[in-house]
Design an enzyme around this catalytic site. Structure first.
Site, PDB file in Angstrom:
ATOM      1  CB  THR A 100      49.273 135.906  33.811  1.00  0.00           C
ATOM      2  OG1 THR A 100      48.765 136.270  32.520  1.00  0.00           O
ATOM      3  CG2 THR A 100      48.993 134.435  34.053  1.00  0.00           C
ATOM      4  CE  LYS A 175      47.496 134.064  29.721  1.00  0.00           C
ATOM      5  NZ  LYS A 175      48.129 135.329  30.082  1.00  0.00           N
ATOM      6  CE  LYS A 243      53.910 135.065  35.807  1.00  0.00           C
ATOM      7  NZ  LYS A 243      52.614 135.737  35.536  1.00  0.00           N
TER       8      LYS A 243
END
Length: 299
Positions: A100, A175, A243
């Site tokens: 990711t 995502k 994050k």
């Protein structure tokens, strides 16, 4: 498909089981991990697999190279850094990245791969450690249709759903949508459970009823019991979610989207980190509410 020569870079909680599925499907798997002990364990657990000391060595001769690492900098290091996989890949190979990361780095690496004559697919995943272990991940892809068509049958070894969402970077953008949706949902679920307890209701009984209606969600089905028990060792860690949310918020600044709830939940996760919950799973938002409310869901 016929067995292929594959490399897998990054044997963390997601990468290890994913690489295992590829091995069990009959593919020849070569691995690299920053911590050599993990790679040695993989080879011991999967006879016939081989591990190498650099990504370039692992990728040498591989038809497909997969990665699942921490962030943009980690991804650049294992691809175009010293000893990176791109140095070992041959023309016609395909690199599939499950990290990711930002859409920006996906586009950057797609261009770098194209210059070298091989494909690049950004393919972040959803489903958590349990999904990786069960081979039931959702894979969101960005890249060229031809590269995706070749990679999809291999990715199917550990995917429940795999779809090309658009050009390079589209997988990462998808995502981000996933993480934005989860952030708000988990906070709402935490508030709902917190309210149920404060109101003197049997929260588990409430959930057992509500999961049959419009409030039902994966989080409700899979996380309410552990949230009420104050157990936060299941799944995606708070520091990883922060994050991911930082990537979402940075992208929103670029494209003009407004994410007030995601930004607020990120602040709440920062408070959870200060409580010592950096490695707790994302459902630990309820712990912050308990601290503020002065009581715990379960004694």
């Amino acid at each position: 498909m016929e067995p292929a020569s594959l490399a897998f870079i990054g044997l963390g909680v997601m990468g290890y089981p994913m690489a295992g599925h590829l091995h069990r499907a009959g593919h020849k798997v070569r691995v690299y991990n920053r911590t050599a002990a993990k790679a040695e364990k993989f080879v011991a657990d999967h006879p016939g697999a081989a591990w190498f000391s650099t990504p370039a060595e692992a990728a040498n001769g591989a038809e497909f190279v997969f990665s699942c690492v921490g962030n943009d900098d980690d991804l650049r290091a294992v691809t175009i850094g010293d000893g990176g996989a791109f140095a070992g890949m041959s023309a016609g190979a395909i690199f599939v990245d499950h990290t990711t990361a930002s859409a920006e780095v996906a586009r950057e690496l797609h261009a770098a791969a194209a210059e070298r004559g091989f494909g690049f697919i950004d393919a972040p995943i959803s489903g958590g450690q349990a999904g990786a272990e069960k081979g039931a991940l959702t894979v969101m892809c960005g890249g060229d249709p031809s590269s995706f068509a070749r990679a999809e049958p291999v990715v199917a070894c550990y995917a429940r759903a795999c779809r090309l969402m658009g050009p390079p970077g589209a997988g990462q953008l998808t995502k981000m949508v996933n993480q934005i949706a989860i952030a708000g949902l988990v906070q709402s679920l935490a508030e709902a459970l917190h309210f149920a307890v404060a109101a003197g209701l049997d929260a588990e009984n409430v959930v057992d009823l509500l999961k049959n209606g419009a409030a039902q969600s994966w989080q409700m089905e899979n996380r309410t019991k552990t949230m009420l028990a104050g157990e936060f060792d299941f799944g995606f860690a708070v520091e990883w979610m922060r994050k991911d949310l930082s990537i979402c918020l940075a992208e929103a600044q670029r494209n003009g989207a407004r994410l007030p709830v995601a930004a607020l939940v990120d602040q709440f996760y920062a408070e959870v980190e200060k409580m010592g919950g950096r490695r707790w799973d994302t459902s630990s938002l309820i712990a912050r509410l308990e601290r503020l409310g002065g009581f715990k869901a379960k004694s």
